[in-house]
Enzyme design. Sequence first.
Site, PDB file in Angstrom:
ATOM      1  N   GLU A  51     -68.287  -6.068 -13.409  1.00 42.37           N
ATOM      2  CA  GLU A  51     -68.603  -5.819 -14.817  1.00 42.37           C
ATOM      3  C   GLU A  51     -67.375  -5.900 -15.718  1.00 42.37           C
ATOM      4  OE1 GLU A  51     -69.714  -4.048 -12.267  1.00 42.37           O
ATOM      5  OE2 GLU A  51     -71.896  -3.840 -12.430  1.00 42.37           O
ATOM      6  N   PHE A 113     -79.587   9.922 -10.268  1.00 39.83           N
ATOM      7  CA  PHE A 113     -78.897   8.848  -9.562  1.00 39.83           C
ATOM      8  C   PHE A 113     -78.331   7.837 -10.566  1.00 39.83           C
ATOM      9  CE2 PHE A 113     -79.017   4.638  -7.396  1.00 39.83           C
ATOM     10  CZ  PHE A 113     -77.956   4.883  -6.528  1.00 39.83           C
ATOM     11  N   GLN A 114     -77.055   7.560 -10.430  1.00 41.11           N
ATOM     12  CA  GLN A 114     -76.323   6.635 -11.294  1.00 41.11           C
ATOM     13  C   GLN A 114     -76.360   7.022 -12.759  1.00 41.11           C
ATOM     14  OE1 GLN A 114     -77.507   2.580 -10.191  1.00 41.11           O
ATOM     15  NE2 GLN A 114     -75.921   2.619  -8.624  1.00 41.11           N
ATOM     16  N   LYS A 163     -83.857   3.886 -19.560  1.00 40.08           N
ATOM     17  CA  LYS A 163     -84.742   2.973 -18.841  1.00 40.08           C
ATOM     18  C   LYS A 163     -86.174   3.047 -19.368  1.00 40.08           C
ATOM     19  CE  LYS A 163     -85.821   1.324 -14.208  1.00 40.08           C
ATOM     20  NZ  LYS A 163     -85.618   1.508 -12.763  1.00 40.08           N
ATOM     21  N   MET A 476     -42.808  -8.710 -14.208  1.00 40.58           N
ATOM     22  CA  MET A 476     -42.375  -7.936 -15.373  1.00 40.58           C
ATOM     23  C   MET A 476     -41.872  -6.553 -14.964  1.00 40.58           C
ATOM     24  SD  MET A 476     -41.676  -7.949 -18.438  1.00 40.58           S
ATOM     25  CE  MET A 476     -42.481  -9.084 -19.558  1.00 40.58           C
TER      26      MET A 476
HETATM   27  C1  TPP Z   1     -54.136  -3.178 -14.989  1.00 43.32           C
HETATM   28  C2  TPP Z   1     -52.659  -3.078 -15.103  1.00 43.32           C
HETATM   29  N1  TPP Z   1     -51.940  -2.443 -14.153  1.00 43.32           N
HETATM   30  C3  TPP Z   1     -50.600  -2.390 -14.242  1.00 43.32           C
HETATM   31  C4  TPP Z   1     -49.938  -2.959 -15.299  1.00 43.32           C
HETATM   32  C5  TPP Z   1     -48.422  -2.893 -15.390  1.00 43.32           C
HETATM   33  N2  TPP Z   1     -47.829  -4.236 -15.331  1.00 43.32           N
HETATM   34  C6  TPP Z   1     -47.475  -4.932 -16.415  1.00 43.32           C
HETATM   35  S1  TPP Z   1     -46.883  -6.463 -16.068  1.00 43.32           S
HETATM   36  C7  TPP Z   1     -47.059  -6.198 -14.412  1.00 43.32           C
HETATM   37  C8  TPP Z   1     -46.668  -7.259 -13.432  1.00 43.32           C
HETATM   38  C9  TPP Z   1     -47.525  -8.450 -13.512  1.00 43.32           C
HETATM   39  O1  TPP Z   1     -47.262  -9.235 -12.402  1.00 43.32           O
HETATM   40  P1  TPP Z   1     -47.840 -10.698 -12.316  1.00 43.32           P
HETATM   41  O2  TPP Z   1     -49.278 -10.697 -12.633  1.00 43.32           O
HETATM   42  O3  TPP Z   1     -47.450 -11.310 -11.029  1.00 43.32           O
HETATM   43  O4  TPP Z   1     -47.102 -11.422 -13.533  1.00 43.32           O
HETATM   44  P2  TPP Z   1     -45.549 -11.735 -13.693  1.00 43.32           P
HETATM   45  O5  TPP Z   1     -44.949 -10.618 -14.487  1.00 43.32           O
HETATM   46  O6  TPP Z   1     -44.955 -11.845 -12.339  1.00 43.32           O
HETATM   47  O7  TPP Z   1     -45.510 -13.017 -14.460  1.00 43.32           O
HETATM   48  C10 TPP Z   1     -47.582  -4.924 -14.171  1.00 43.32           C
HETATM   49  C11 TPP Z   1     -47.827  -4.373 -12.824  1.00 43.32           C
HETATM   50  C12 TPP Z   1     -50.741  -3.590 -16.274  1.00 43.32           C
HETATM   51  N3  TPP Z   1     -50.195  -4.155 -17.372  1.00 43.32           N
HETATM   52  N4  TPP Z   1     -52.077  -3.668 -16.154  1.00 43.32           N
END
Ligand code: TPP
Lengths: 572, 166
Positions: A51, A113-114, A163, A476
């Site tokens: 979803e 439920f749910q 529902k 990042m």
């Molecule tokens: C749902 C979620 N969890 C954690 C983060 C924290 N976060 C920001 S950038 C990042 C790394 C992203 O890694 P990747 O998708 O491999 O992209 P890259 O930075 O390597 O280009 C994380 C863990 C986030 N923004 N969103």
Amino acid sequence: MKLTGAEIIWECLVREGVEYVWGYPGGAILPTYDALSKYQNKIKHVLVRHEQGATHMADGYARATGKVGVAMATSGPGATNMVTGIATAMMDSSPIVCITGQVASGVIGSDAFQEIDITGITLPITKHNFLVTDLRELVTTLRKAFFIARSGRPGPVLVDVAKDVQNASIEFEYPTDAIRLPGYRPAQSASVQQIERAVEMLLKAKRPLILAGHGVNMSGAERALLTLAERGHIPVALTLLGKGAVPESHPLCLGMMGMHGGASVNQAIQGADLLIACGMRFDDRVTGNLKTYSPNSKKIHIDIDASEINKNVKVDVGIAGDLRTVLEQLLPHVPVMQHDEWMSEIREWQRDVDHRDIVNQTPPTDKLFAAHAIRDLWKATGGNALVVTDVGQHQMWEAQYYLHERPRTLITSGGLGTMGFGLPAAIGAKMGCPNDHVWAIVGDGGFQMTLTELGTAAQENININVAIINNSYLGMVRQWQEFFYEERYNATPMHNPDFCKLAEAYGIAAIRVTNRAQIPEAVAKAQSINGPTVVEFRVEEADIVYPMVPAGADLHNMIRRPNNIPDFTESH
Amino acid sequence: MKHTLVALVENEPGVLNRVASLFRRRNFNIDSLTVGRTENPNISRMTIVLDSNVTRVYQVEKNLYKLVNVISVQEVTQRPFISRDLALIKVVCAPEVTATAERFGARVLDQTDGMCVIEFAAEESRVEELVEALRPFEIVELVRTGVVAMGQGGVVTRVEPDWATA
Ligand SMILES: Cc1ncc(C[n+]2csc(CCOP(=O)(O)OP(=O)(O)O)c2C)c(N)n1
Ligand SMILES: [Mg+2]
């Protein structure tokens, strides 16, 4: 004509001009799914794999088209799976309507439920939400939902339908009168005095700068904004979501501001004597330290949301109104101006940036840098693709190296920074804009959060191209660890599956790119395939997005790229 | 400085929840919030007292406006207005208690089991003064309704009657 509540839901969607519904069935929404048989020639329902994917698809569609995107789910876990997508849409003001089934009204409150209180859960992350327990209110509620989602500052609206309401029947009559929402009056235009004061400041300014945000794209103000910039000879800085507000090839367009914005752009903000903020909200990612932010400038702030004015940055003239309307009020009073000295100062800063820029350097070996990959992707797509990104380093490199010429051609999760947004949002965007080449640029991390939607793309044969910027890291986060946590790379290296094989398992064509020379052909091939494709870019693992304003630091105190590309071989 | 806002809201389930949620989410600290019925059965009236600077009050007002069910928001402190806070104060009965109450114009509403309940409706600061005056007599229980406020004379806060039949 007597219709069931379930049928009325579809009738209302048809009347709102809905083309697609992204959703996932389950007990409490089953009556509505059953009624779908009658409406299949009018609305296409797309079965997603999760979803959250449905909400991002609706969001991607909404951002690409400006129309309301619709997602549907069952009660309980179906509804809670939507939460991240709803919050994402809320933070970036994207108009979506989520319809969820709820347990029968008679058992609401009994932990049936749910059963989950989804209107309670989503109260702070929706523009508004409704629980419908009376069939007589269903039609008006749905009309209100769409109206609220798309008007004013757009945003997500959730409608939770019990529902028994879906099952019951009632005489159906679609009202034609105006929607009555006495407490809902989005801001419209500026007052004469506000325009006068803004013009006065504009005429006095020697170093004016326009800050263009998402509002430009959403209010369709790009023409008015460009006229203001050209006539007033005012450079334009973009927020991440403002990309596309003015063509990036335009000489007055400076590019992106903020944490990973151009150094010259941030320097211009700090050096300006007038900021004209248009449809942006002075997010901490664009201001840095508020105490030292653009210290010598007067500030004019135009935004549809009055509560944004003076929220983060104190301004001299705050105008709550529709950006396009306000700019069109302003333009007749703007004379032709020249700010050559200011522009040449900015050009000087830009020259320094160009000199350091990694895309103007030739890598020592046949290493593949993500910046180059994205710049080459830009070239190979003629700079004309609709790009949807995920969140991370690749997102920032996209923003830096893929130049956008039109509004609504960069779709990205700015406010919430939702990893997993890219692939599903790209599916929605492509369905909304079938004539555009759509590229999802995702990281290896974020891609794996929603890659399950490859199944949706394959089943519906959605013609998107997914560029995985694979650095085998949560890049990042790794970057922050390198800069601020003494290189303790906890929980950021990733052992990834073979992404090409994975795609192929879904029946999706896949191409692997390991050096720069392969890019043009890979891009051309991916675009020539009628259906989803995956292009995996194996890029340098330890690369850094430059420049960077550390969180909370002064905007002009950027960590700049060293003059030469470092040789990364030793660190591995 | 204290600011008093009056918000007219649709009389619908969940509206109080929305307002409370907004204050929590935006970290707006409020002194008191009261909700009650009005001359119009479709409308409830909230009185919100904040101890904040003007910018913050403006933020609260604009954010309240963003709630779809909020019809109007006015800062009554800007114009001539009257306000009342109602307190019930239970203290151990003593002759000085009655005297103190009388001095303030408060009423002894009940005397049972050696305790008296004093009723006092006045401006917030006046109520506070009475509470302080009664403190030496051992306050057993105290409840205050929070402030309600209304503009004087022609300063009227109500919705146009034409939309009342929603
Ligand atoms: C749902 C979620 N969890 C954690 C983060 C924290 N976060 C920001 S950038 C990042 C790394 C992203 O890694 P990747 O998708 O491999 O992209 P890259 O930075 O390597 O280009 C994380 C863990 C986030 N923004 N969103
Ligand atoms: Mg990565």
